[in-house]
Design a protein around this motif. Structure first.
Motif, short mmCIF file in Angstrom:
data_model
loop_
_atom_site.label_atom_id
_atom_site.label_comp_id
_atom_site.label_asym_id
_atom_site.label_seq_id
_atom_site.Cartn_x
_atom_site.Cartn_y
_atom_site.Cartn_z
N TYR A 32 0.84 -1.20 0.00
CA TYR A 32 0.00 0.00 0.00
C TYR A 32 0.88 1.25 0.00
O TYR A 32 2.01 1.25 0.47
CB TYR A 32 -0.90 0.03 1.23
CG TYR A 32 -2.28 -0.53 0.98
CD1 TYR A 32 -2.45 -1.89 0.77
CD2 TYR A 32 -3.40 0.30 0.96
CE1 TYR A 32 -3.71 -2.41 0.53
CE2 TYR A 32 -4.66 -0.22 0.73
CZ TYR A 32 -4.81 -1.57 0.52
OH TYR A 32 -6.06 -2.10 0.29
N ARG A 99 -3.90 3.74 -1.00
CA ARG A 99 -4.13 3.05 -2.26
C ARG A 99 -3.22 1.83 -2.30
O ARG A 99 -2.11 1.82 -1.75
CB ARG A 99 -3.83 3.95 -3.46
CG ARG A 99 -2.40 4.31 -3.65
CD ARG A 99 -2.18 5.04 -4.98
NE ARG A 99 -1.60 4.17 -5.99
CZ ARG A 99 -2.26 3.70 -7.03
NH1 ARG A 99 -3.52 3.99 -7.23
NH2 ARG A 99 -1.65 2.92 -7.91
N SER A 102 1.25 0.88 -6.93
CA SER A 102 2.41 1.73 -7.15
C SER A 102 2.20 3.12 -6.58
O SER A 102 1.07 3.55 -6.31
CB SER A 102 2.72 1.81 -8.64
OG SER A 102 1.62 2.36 -9.34
N SER A 104 1.68 6.95 -6.20
CA SER A 104 0.98 7.99 -6.95
C SER A 104 0.81 9.20 -6.04
O SER A 104 0.74 9.06 -4.82
CB SER A 104 -0.39 7.49 -7.41
OG SER A 104 -1.13 8.56 -7.97
N THR A 106 -1.56 11.43 -7.18
CA THR A 106 -2.80 11.89 -7.77
C THR A 106 -3.99 11.51 -6.91
O THR A 106 -4.16 10.33 -6.58
CB THR A 106 -2.97 11.29 -9.18
OG1 THR A 106 -1.85 11.66 -9.97
CG2 THR A 106 -4.24 11.79 -9.82
N ARG A 107 -4.78 12.49 -6.58
CA ARG A 107 -5.91 12.27 -5.70
C ARG A 107 -6.80 11.13 -6.19
O ARG A 107 -7.24 10.29 -5.39
CB ARG A 107 -6.72 13.57 -5.60
CG ARG A 107 -8.05 13.44 -4.91
CD ARG A 107 -8.85 14.71 -5.06
NE ARG A 107 -10.20 14.57 -4.54
CZ ARG A 107 -11.10 15.52 -4.60
NH1 ARG A 107 -10.81 16.69 -5.14
NH2 ARG A 107 -12.31 15.32 -4.11
N ALA A 108 -7.10 11.09 -7.47
CA ALA A 108 -8.04 10.11 -8.03
C ALA A 108 -7.53 8.67 -7.90
O ALA A 108 -8.32 7.73 -8.00
CB ALA A 108 -8.32 10.42 -9.49
N ASP A 109 -6.24 8.50 -7.67
CA ASP A 109 -5.68 7.15 -7.57
C ASP A 109 -5.86 6.54 -6.19
O ASP A 109 -5.61 5.35 -6.00
CB ASP A 109 -4.20 7.16 -7.93
CG ASP A 109 -3.97 7.41 -9.41
OD1 ASP A 109 -2.86 7.85 -9.77
OD2 ASP A 109 -4.90 7.18 -10.21
N PHE A 110 -6.26 7.34 -5.22
CA PHE A 110 -6.44 6.85 -3.85
C PHE A 110 -7.91 6.51 -3.65
O PHE A 110 -8.79 7.33 -3.94
CB PHE A 110 -5.98 7.89 -2.84
CG PHE A 110 -4.49 8.02 -2.75
CD1 PHE A 110 -3.78 8.70 -3.73
CD2 PHE A 110 -3.78 7.46 -1.69
CE1 PHE A 110 -2.40 8.81 -3.67
CE2 PHE A 110 -2.41 7.57 -1.62
CZ PHE A 110 -1.71 8.24 -2.60
N ASP A 111 -8.19 5.31 -3.14
CA ASP A 111 -9.58 4.88 -3.06
C ASP A 111 -10.11 4.75 -1.63
O ASP A 111 -11.28 4.44 -1.43
CB ASP A 111 -9.79 3.56 -3.80
CG ASP A 111 -8.76 2.51 -3.43
OD1 ASP A 111 -8.56 1.57 -4.22
OD2 ASP A 111 -8.15 2.64 -2.35
#
Length: 123
Positions: A32, A99, A102, A104, A106-111
């Motif tokens: 993670y 996340r 790999s 990142s 970028t906000r959108a890559d974290f779930d």
């Protein structure tokens, strides 16, 4: 399901320090990436710092480099953000995020996200 709970925010004078904590639960966090983001009023949520859980590699936004330090305690399943030399422009709601995979920034890559915690720096 990953759960993230932030703590440690508050009001501090410019030049002061705060340490945010993010307690993580719900699974093991090998492979993670854990991150901190922040959102000031009227602005987009922006990347602050990230750390890889397994190896502890760290990444920082230019705006906080040299002042903030991200770390993790595997035994406590907790991620920290030590914030020194705070400035008024650091005022924001700070979010912990996770996340799998790999690195990142970028906000959108974290779930997975915490609920956020307010940090206010008075000038």
């Amino acid at each position: 399901q990953v759960q993230l709970v932030e703590s440690g925010g508050g009001l501090v004078q410019a030049g002061g320090s705060l340490r945010l904590s993010c307690a993580a639960s719900g699974r093991t966090f090998n492979n993670y990436v854990m991150g901190w983001f922040r959102q000031a009023p009227g602005k987009e949520r922006e990347f602050v710092a990230a750390i890889t859980w397994t190896y502890g590699n760290t990444y920082y936004a230019d705006s906080v480099k040299g002042r903030f330090t991200i770390s993790r305690d595997k035994a406590k399943n907790t991620v920290y953000l030590q914030m020194n030399s705070l400035k008024a422009r650091d005022t924001a709601v700070y979010y912990c995020a996770a996340r799998r995979g790999s690195v990142s920034i970028t906000r959108a890559d974290f779930d997975s996200w915490g609920q956020g915690i307010q940090v206010t720096v008075s000038s």
